[in-house]
Design a protein around this motif. Structure first.
Motif, PDB file in Angstrom:
ATOM      1  N   HIS A 230       0.850  -1.182   0.000  1.00  0.00           N
ATOM      2  CA  HIS A 230       0.000   0.000   0.000  1.00  0.00           C
ATOM      3  C   HIS A 230       0.895   1.245   0.000  1.00  0.00           C
ATOM      4  O   HIS A 230       2.042   1.217   0.471  1.00  0.00           O
ATOM      5  N   PHE A 231       0.375   2.315  -0.532  1.00  0.00           N
ATOM      6  CA  PHE A 231       1.131   3.556  -0.544  1.00  0.00           C
ATOM      7  C   PHE A 231       1.218   4.138   0.866  1.00  0.00           C
ATOM      8  O   PHE A 231       0.276   4.020   1.668  1.00  0.00           O
ATOM      9  N   GLY A 232       2.329   4.776   1.152  1.00  0.00           N
ATOM     10  CA  GLY A 232       2.504   5.479   2.412  1.00  0.00           C
ATOM     11  C   GLY A 232       2.312   6.976   2.204  1.00  0.00           C
ATOM     12  O   GLY A 232       1.739   7.425   1.205  1.00  0.00           O
ATOM     13  N   SER A 233       2.822   7.747   3.134  1.00  0.00           N
ATOM     14  CA  SER A 233       2.675   9.205   3.051  1.00  0.00           C
ATOM     15  C   SER A 233       3.629   9.769   2.004  1.00  0.00           C
ATOM     16  O   SER A 233       4.652   9.157   1.653  1.00  0.00           O
ATOM     17  N   LEU A 234       3.316  10.930   1.503  1.00  0.00           N
ATOM     18  CA  LEU A 234       4.118  11.589   0.478  1.00  0.00           C
ATOM     19  C   LEU A 234       5.270  12.355   1.133  1.00  0.00           C
ATOM     20  O   LEU A 234       5.065  13.121   2.067  1.00  0.00           O
ATOM     21  N   GLU A 235       6.473  12.143   0.636  1.00  0.00           N
ATOM     22  CA  GLU A 235       7.649  12.849   1.117  1.00  0.00           C
ATOM     23  C   GLU A 235       8.244  13.636  -0.041  1.00  0.00           C
ATOM     24  O   GLU A 235       8.438  13.110  -1.130  1.00  0.00           O
ATOM     25  N   ILE A 236       8.544  14.919   0.186  1.00  0.00           N
ATOM     26  CA  ILE A 236       9.028  15.815  -0.862  1.00  0.00           C
ATOM     27  C   ILE A 236      10.436  16.280  -0.503  1.00  0.00           C
ATOM     28  O   ILE A 236      10.671  16.758   0.610  1.00  0.00           O
ATOM     29  N   GLU A 237      11.377  16.173  -1.445  1.00  0.00           N
ATOM     30  CA  GLU A 237      12.757  16.605  -1.236  1.00  0.00           C
ATOM     31  C   GLU A 237      13.223  17.402  -2.459  1.00  0.00           C
ATOM     32  O   GLU A 237      12.844  17.099  -3.590  1.00  0.00           O
ATOM     33  N   GLY A 238      14.048  18.413  -2.220  1.00  0.00           N
ATOM     34  CA  GLY A 238      14.700  19.145  -3.298  1.00  0.00           C
ATOM     35  C   GLY A 238      13.902  20.298  -3.870  1.00  0.00           C
ATOM     36  O   GLY A 238      14.390  20.963  -4.799  1.00  0.00           O
ATOM     37  N   LEU A 239      12.713  20.563  -3.391  1.00  0.00           N
ATOM     38  CA  LEU A 239      11.893  21.655  -3.922  1.00  0.00           C
ATOM     39  C   LEU A 239      12.375  22.988  -3.350  1.00  0.00           C
ATOM     40  O   LEU A 239      12.503  23.151  -2.138  1.00  0.00           O
ATOM     41  N   LYS A 240      12.634  24.009  -4.226  1.00  0.00           N
ATOM     42  CA  LYS A 240      13.161  25.297  -3.785  1.00  0.00           C
ATOM     43  C   LYS A 240      12.305  26.467  -4.256  1.00  0.00           C
ATOM     44  O   LYS A 240      11.998  27.379  -3.472  1.00  0.00           O
ATOM     45  N   ARG A 241      11.913  26.506  -5.488  1.00  0.00           N
ATOM     46  CA  ARG A 241      11.228  27.676  -6.053  1.00  0.00           C
ATOM     47  C   ARG A 241       9.726  27.647  -5.823  1.00  0.00           C
ATOM     48  O   ARG A 241       9.066  28.670  -5.952  1.00  0.00           O
ATOM     49  N   TYR A 242       9.175  26.459  -5.524  1.00  0.00           N
ATOM     50  CA  TYR A 242       7.721  26.347  -5.365  1.00  0.00           C
ATOM     51  C   TYR A 242       7.405  25.803  -3.985  1.00  0.00           C
ATOM     52  O   TYR A 242       8.186  25.040  -3.394  1.00  0.00           O
ATOM     53  N   PRO A 243       6.229  26.125  -3.474  1.00  0.00           N
ATOM     54  CA  PRO A 243       5.801  25.547  -2.188  1.00  0.00           C
ATOM     55  C   PRO A 243       5.426  24.090  -2.371  1.00  0.00           C
ATOM     56  O   PRO A 243       5.104  23.628  -3.472  1.00  0.00           O
ATOM     57  N   ALA A 244       5.426  23.371  -1.274  1.00  0.00           N
ATOM     58  CA  ALA A 244       5.101  21.944  -1.325  1.00  0.00           C
ATOM     59  C   ALA A 244       3.668  21.713  -1.786  1.00  0.00           C
ATOM     60  O   ALA A 244       3.347  20.635  -2.310  1.00  0.00           O
ATOM     61  N   SER A 245       2.822  22.709  -1.643  1.00  0.00           N
ATOM     62  CA  SER A 245       1.424  22.545  -2.057  1.00  0.00           C
ATOM     63  C   SER A 245       1.291  22.275  -3.550  1.00  0.00           C
ATOM     64  O   SER A 245       0.312  21.672  -3.995  1.00  0.00           O
TER      65      SER A 245
END
Length: 285
Positions: A230-245
């Motif tokens: 099953h899928f787990g939670s979303l993890e975001i890495e390396g984003l700089k110019r845009y918000p995580a949204s």
């Protein structure tokens, strides 16, 4: 009164002659001894002439598809033009060729061929003559697909469609049994299962029983699903110019959803369309 006495010089002459003769004989004996000894020793054999490389041609009489297979894989073809191949090595290659040919064309489904390989030395250049009559090909007679594992489905889960898996099997009954197609069909079957909630599916066992007399192959495949995922939670890495949204708004996958490769690829596609410059192919984040 005159007394007669032997002349000492005259008396010594015979003795001197005997001494000289003995010396000459002794010298001759010494000089001739090495010659006699050398004659008694065995003469070493003459060194063998070095083996000579041999240039030869190969002529293959076989259906086009099989001829190309043999031209690309037969040892006689690979060693042609090699300076280390002499006549004796060429004869060994010719003797070994029929069995090698049978092994090669069996991969194309021909298990009862008639094969001959001969060396023609009547011309200025030796020619290996190969004749292949493949006979009838072996076809798939039956396919038995066994699915193991596949934990019971939770309410609302998409069940694995065993019938659909069997229908999408790519080496069906009646098809010519080729080794490449057999391997591709097994990989494809496991791949179909792994794209669902069983990404760790694996091939447990497979067998192909070939009957050369009836020209039929009976196939057996056993696939184990492994644990479901099953899928787990979303993890975001390396984003700089845009918000995580920006990422979370594109993500339709929720924690706890059954793993599905198509859903993951769809998300990747949306991210690429949004965050990459289509003209430069570079990330804009």
């Amino acid at each position: 009164m005159i007394s007669a006495r032997p002349d000492p010089c005259t008396a010594m002459a015979p003795a001197r002659s005997r001494i000289l003769a003995q010396i000459v004989l002794a010298v001759n004996a010494v000089c001739l001894a090495p010659v006699a000894a050398a004659q008694d020793q065995p003469v070493p054999p003459a060194p063998e002439a070095p083996s000579r490389a041999i240039d030869y041609d190969v002529r293959i009489d076989a259906p086009r598809q099989l001829r190309e297979l043999l031209e690309n894989n037969l040892d006689l073809m690979r060693w042609r033009g090699n300076p280390r191949v002499d006549r004796e090595q060429l004869l060994r290659l010719v003797r070994a060729a029929p069995e090698q040919i049978k092994t090669l064309i069996a991969t194309e489904g021909y298990y009862s061929p008639k094969v001959s390989a001969d060396l023609d030395t009547s011309g200025s250049k030796p020619v290996v003559l190969i004749d292949v009559a493949p006979g009838d090909p072996v076809v798939v007679g039956d396919v038995d697909i066994e699915l193991r594992g596949f934990v019971p489905f939770d309410k609302g889960s998409a069940p694995i469609d065993a019938a659909a898996l069997r229908n999408r099997w790519t080496l069906p009954v009646g098809a010519r049994f080729r080794t490449a197609d057999w391997e591709a069909a097994k990989r494809g079957l496991v791949r179909q299962v792994a794209q669902t909630r069983f990404p760790r599916a694996q091939l447990l066992d497979s067998s192909a029983t070939v009957d050369p007399d009836t020209h039929r192959a009976l196939l057996k495949i056993v696939v184990d699903s492994g644990p479901d995922a099953h899928f787990g939670s979303l993890e975001i890495e390396g984003l700089k110019r845009y918000p995580a949204s920006v990422i979370t708004n594109l993500n339709t996958i929720r924690p706890g959803d059954e793993y599905n490769e198509a859903a993951l690829q769809a998300l990747q596609g949306r991210l690429q369309d949004t965050l990459f410059d289509p003209a430069l192919g570079l990330p804009t984040f």
